[in-house]
Design a protein around this motif. Sequence first.
Motif, PDB file in Angstrom:
ATOM      1  N   MET A 134       0.832  -1.206   0.000  1.00 38.85           N
ATOM      2  CA  MET A 134       0.000   0.000   0.000  1.00 38.85           C
ATOM      3  C   MET A 134       0.869   1.260   0.000  1.00 38.85           C
ATOM      4  SD  MET A 134      -2.922  -1.251   2.710  1.00 38.85           S
ATOM      5  CE  MET A 134      -3.620   0.391   2.866  1.00 38.85           C
ATOM      6  N   GLN A 167       2.261   1.816  -3.489  1.00 37.59           N
ATOM      7  CA  GLN A 167       1.228   2.318  -4.400  1.00 37.59           C
ATOM      8  C   GLN A 167       0.934   3.793  -4.127  1.00 37.59           C
ATOM      9  OE1 GLN A 167      -1.988  -0.367  -3.614  1.00 37.59           O
ATOM     10  NE2 GLN A 167      -1.321  -1.895  -5.112  1.00 37.59           N
ATOM     11  N   ASP A 199      -5.559   6.875  -9.950  1.00 41.78           N
ATOM     12  CA  ASP A 199      -5.151   5.583  -9.397  1.00 41.78           C
ATOM     13  C   ASP A 199      -5.647   5.430  -7.962  1.00 41.78           C
ATOM     14  OD1 ASP A 199      -3.864   4.955 -11.731  1.00 41.78           O
ATOM     15  OD2 ASP A 199      -1.903   5.668 -11.048  1.00 41.78           O
ATOM     16  N   ARG A 200      -5.867   4.203  -7.567  1.00 40.21           N
ATOM     17  CA  ARG A 200      -6.316   3.904  -6.210  1.00 40.21           C
ATOM     18  C   ARG A 200      -5.481   2.765  -5.632  1.00 40.21           C
ATOM     19  NH1 ARG A 200      -8.231   7.997  -7.193  1.00 40.21           N
ATOM     20  NH2 ARG A 200     -10.395   8.728  -7.060  1.00 40.21           N
ATOM     21  N   LEU A 201      -5.492   2.667  -4.328  1.00 39.17           N
ATOM     22  CA  LEU A 201      -4.786   1.579  -3.660  1.00 39.17           C
ATOM     23  C   LEU A 201      -5.573   0.283  -3.813  1.00 39.17           C
ATOM     24  CD1 LEU A 201      -3.855   3.376  -0.310  1.00 39.17           C
ATOM     25  CD2 LEU A 201      -2.513   3.255  -2.410  1.00 39.17           C
ATOM     26  N   ALA A 202      -4.844  -0.807  -3.930  1.00 38.17           N
ATOM     27  CA  ALA A 202      -5.502  -2.107  -4.014  1.00 38.17           C
ATOM     28  C   ALA A 202      -6.057  -2.484  -2.639  1.00 38.17           C
ATOM     29  CB  ALA A 202      -4.505  -3.167  -4.487  1.00 38.17           C
ATOM     30  N   PRO A 208      -6.972  -5.118  -0.052  1.00 39.30           N
ATOM     31  CA  PRO A 208      -6.512  -6.507   0.098  1.00 39.30           C
ATOM     32  C   PRO A 208      -7.641  -7.526   0.236  1.00 39.30           C
ATOM     33  CG  PRO A 208      -6.105  -5.235   2.094  1.00 39.30           C
ATOM     34  CD  PRO A 208      -6.522  -4.256   1.054  1.00 39.30           C
ATOM     35  N   ASP A 210      -7.985  -3.597   5.387  1.00 40.81           N
ATOM     36  CA  ASP A 210      -9.049  -3.448   4.395  1.00 40.81           C
ATOM     37  C   ASP A 210      -9.721  -2.087   4.552  1.00 40.81           C
ATOM     38  OD1 ASP A 210      -9.766  -5.122   2.285  1.00 40.81           O
ATOM     39  OD2 ASP A 210     -11.741  -5.493   3.157  1.00 40.81           O
ATOM     40  N   ASN A 254      -8.612   5.413  -0.188  1.00 40.79           N
ATOM     41  CA  ASN A 254      -9.156   5.580  -1.535  1.00 40.79           C
ATOM     42  C   ASN A 254     -10.233   6.663  -1.559  1.00 40.79           C
ATOM     43  OD1 ASN A 254      -7.519   3.725  -2.824  1.00 40.79           O
ATOM     44  ND2 ASN A 254      -8.936   2.012  -2.533  1.00 40.79           N
TER      45      ASN A 254
END
Length: 265
Positions: free
Chosen positions: A4, A7, A18-21, A23, A30, A37
């Motif tokens: 994170m 990113q 763009d956004r963070l993944a 998990p 989470d 985001n």
Amino acid sequence: VEAMRAQAAAIGTGDLHDRLAVPGTRDELDRLAVTLNELLGRLQRAVEQERRIVADASHELRTPVSILLTRLDVALRQDLDHRELLHVVQEARGDARRLARLSEDVLMLARADQGGLPIRPAPVEVHDLLESAIARNSAEAGDRTIRIRQDIPGGAVVLADPDRTAQIMDNIITNAIRHGEGDIELEARVSSSHVRISVHDHGPGYPPEFLPHAFDRFSQAVGVRQGGGLGLAIVAALVTAQGGTVTASNGSGCGAVTAFTLPLA
């Protein structure tokens, strides 16, 4: 966490899409990813709005600056007599005033965005607000009558900044004078918590496609050439800063209706 962080470090102000993944672990990480985001989304909207404002302001400033430079080029010509030179200088002065007014409007809206718009509320009699607005705008209205239709038995007192509220009234009435027709009616109605003040002209009204964007910055109806499209945006900013609401609509018969509320003292 390291993924994170990497990113987030790769996201620059040039591209905030763009956004963070996320998990998908359904735990604190989470929720942290979702929260970050959402923060990125708010930053993206703010940056995009700022870019639109800068682009719109640049567009609005370009024309008067070009006109002013043209007038000054004409003034530098050697074959102008005194009367012609005086006329060019007077027109250039008008252009400079328009630029100054536009700059002040943009600065006011920027301060409102940052919560730095000074508001000094005080008890104000509604009838005094309406009478003062008529006195200030009667000369510009010419042979058109500005009259009050007040539905407040015994009067009412609102908690408002007198100077900012006068600016609200003047902006709305100026719009009615420039773009409306016939007499102009100022109406005040009281409810349990606020007073609603409306300005109604008897012209063609707001174009339907313009109404959803009436209070957007630099928004103007098709065919309108006067002003910079900031008058109603300033109205909305000043009303909101005083705890009120503002609306634009068309009357049941004809004419534009611009209304705002102020809290009762």
